[in-house]
Enzyme design. Structure first.
Site, mmCIF file in Angstrom:
data_model
loop_
_atom_site.group_PDB
_atom_site.id
_atom_site.type_symbol
_atom_site.label_atom_id
_atom_site.label_comp_id
_atom_site.label_asym_id
_atom_site.label_seq_id
_atom_site.Cartn_x
_atom_site.Cartn_y
_atom_site.Cartn_z
ATOM 1 N N GLY A 46 0.843 -1.193 0.000
ATOM 2 C CA GLY A 46 0.000 0.000 0.000
ATOM 3 C C GLY A 46 0.876 1.240 0.000
ATOM 4 N N GLN A 51 3.252 9.847 1.137
ATOM 5 C CA GLN A 51 4.546 9.147 1.201
ATOM 6 C C GLN A 51 5.448 9.505 0.020
ATOM 7 O OE1 GLN A 51 2.537 5.156 2.173
ATOM 8 N NE2 GLN A 51 4.512 5.034 3.207
ATOM 9 N N CYS A 94 6.326 -0.128 7.176
ATOM 10 C CA CYS A 94 5.912 1.050 6.415
ATOM 11 C C CYS A 94 7.081 1.483 5.550
ATOM 12 C CB CYS A 94 5.523 2.172 7.381
ATOM 13 S SG CYS A 94 5.015 3.681 6.555
ATOM 14 N N LEU A 95 6.797 1.810 4.285
ATOM 15 C CA LEU A 95 7.867 2.245 3.381
ATOM 16 C C LEU A 95 8.504 3.547 3.878
ATOM 17 C CD1 LEU A 95 6.125 1.479 -0.034
ATOM 18 C CD2 LEU A 95 7.921 0.135 1.089
ATOM 19 N N HIS A 136 -4.024 1.259 7.754
ATOM 20 C CA HIS A 136 -2.669 1.818 7.821
ATOM 21 C C HIS A 136 -2.543 3.028 6.884
ATOM 22 C CE1 HIS A 136 1.904 1.152 7.837
ATOM 23 N NE2 HIS A 136 1.712 2.040 6.861
ATOM 24 N N GLU A 137 -3.052 2.870 5.654
ATOM 25 C CA GLU A 137 -2.910 3.954 4.664
ATOM 26 C C GLU A 137 -3.808 5.133 4.992
ATOM 27 O OE1 GLU A 137 -0.413 3.738 2.859
ATOM 28 O OE2 GLU A 137 -0.064 1.600 3.079
ATOM 29 N N HIS A 140 -2.260 7.429 7.315
ATOM 30 C CA HIS A 140 -1.302 8.350 6.672
ATOM 31 C C HIS A 140 -1.999 9.642 6.240
ATOM 32 C CE1 HIS A 140 2.548 6.320 6.334
ATOM 33 N NE2 HIS A 140 2.023 5.230 5.822
HETATM 34 ZN ZN LIG Z 1 2.909 3.367 5.802
#
Ligand SMILES: [Zn+2]
Length: 178
Positions: A46, A51, A94-95, A136-137, A140
């Site tokens: 995701g 991000q 998480c990226l 999670h997204e 963000h």
């Molecule tokens: Zn993340």
């Protein structure tokens, strides 16, 4: 399509609240394609627009695994409209917090209302990995990170680690005193 750089902790932009998308134009389609390509390349399951430093309420996801056929999904202005009482624990990463994984407990199932690439309203009920990815997204989009769900001690430890790494990576000239 292009791969865009992913911002990481302690970049303060990760704490911005993203703005709703109002215009469904070519620029948006390009952004969606870039986000998808960036997510696949990372690789991740995701990605939220913030991000890649774009503070818009956009999420791309693909919760398929291994040899399953790809299933790219686009969520514009997504909103969680229902969560199950049943909870589920997933080891999340998480990226934007690279190489750090920790168990997070969240509702096992969620219903999300969103706009698709054409601007049409859609609703999806998700479970399993997709339910976790969506929560999670969507965090963000509010400036949230999965580490916010951890104990204060764990969170402070990881924040400190990333702050130190960033300080080490800063150019020496920044540290000159006069
Ligand atoms: Zn993340």
């Amino acid at each position: 399509m292009a791969i865009r750089p992913i911002i990481t902790l302690p970049d303060p932009r990760l704490r911005l609240v993203s703005e709703p998308v109002a215009t469904f134009d070519g620029e948006l389609q390009l952004l969606l394609d870039d986000m998808l390509e960036t997510m696949y390349e990372a690789p991740g399951v995701g990605l939220a627009a913030i991000q890649i430093a774009v503070p818009k309420r956009i999420v791309v996801a693909d919760a398929t695994r291994g040899d399953e056929p790809k299933n790219p999904m686009f969520f514009i202005n997504p909103e969680i409209v229902w969560v199950s009482e049943e909870l589920f624990v997933y080891q999340e990463g998480c990226l934007s917090v690279p190489d750090y994984f920790e168990d997070v407990q969240r509702p096992a199932r969620v219903r999300v209302r969103y706009l698709d690439r054409t601007g049409a309203t859609q609703e999806i009920e998700a479970d399993g990995l997709l339910a976790t990815v969506l929560q999670h997204e969507i965090d963000h989009l509010e400036g949230g990170l999965f580490i916010d769900h951890l104990s204060r001690l764990k969170r402070e430890r990881v924040v400190k680690k990333f702050a130190k790494a960033a300080a080490r990576a800063a150019p020496v000239a920044d540290k000159v005193e006069a």
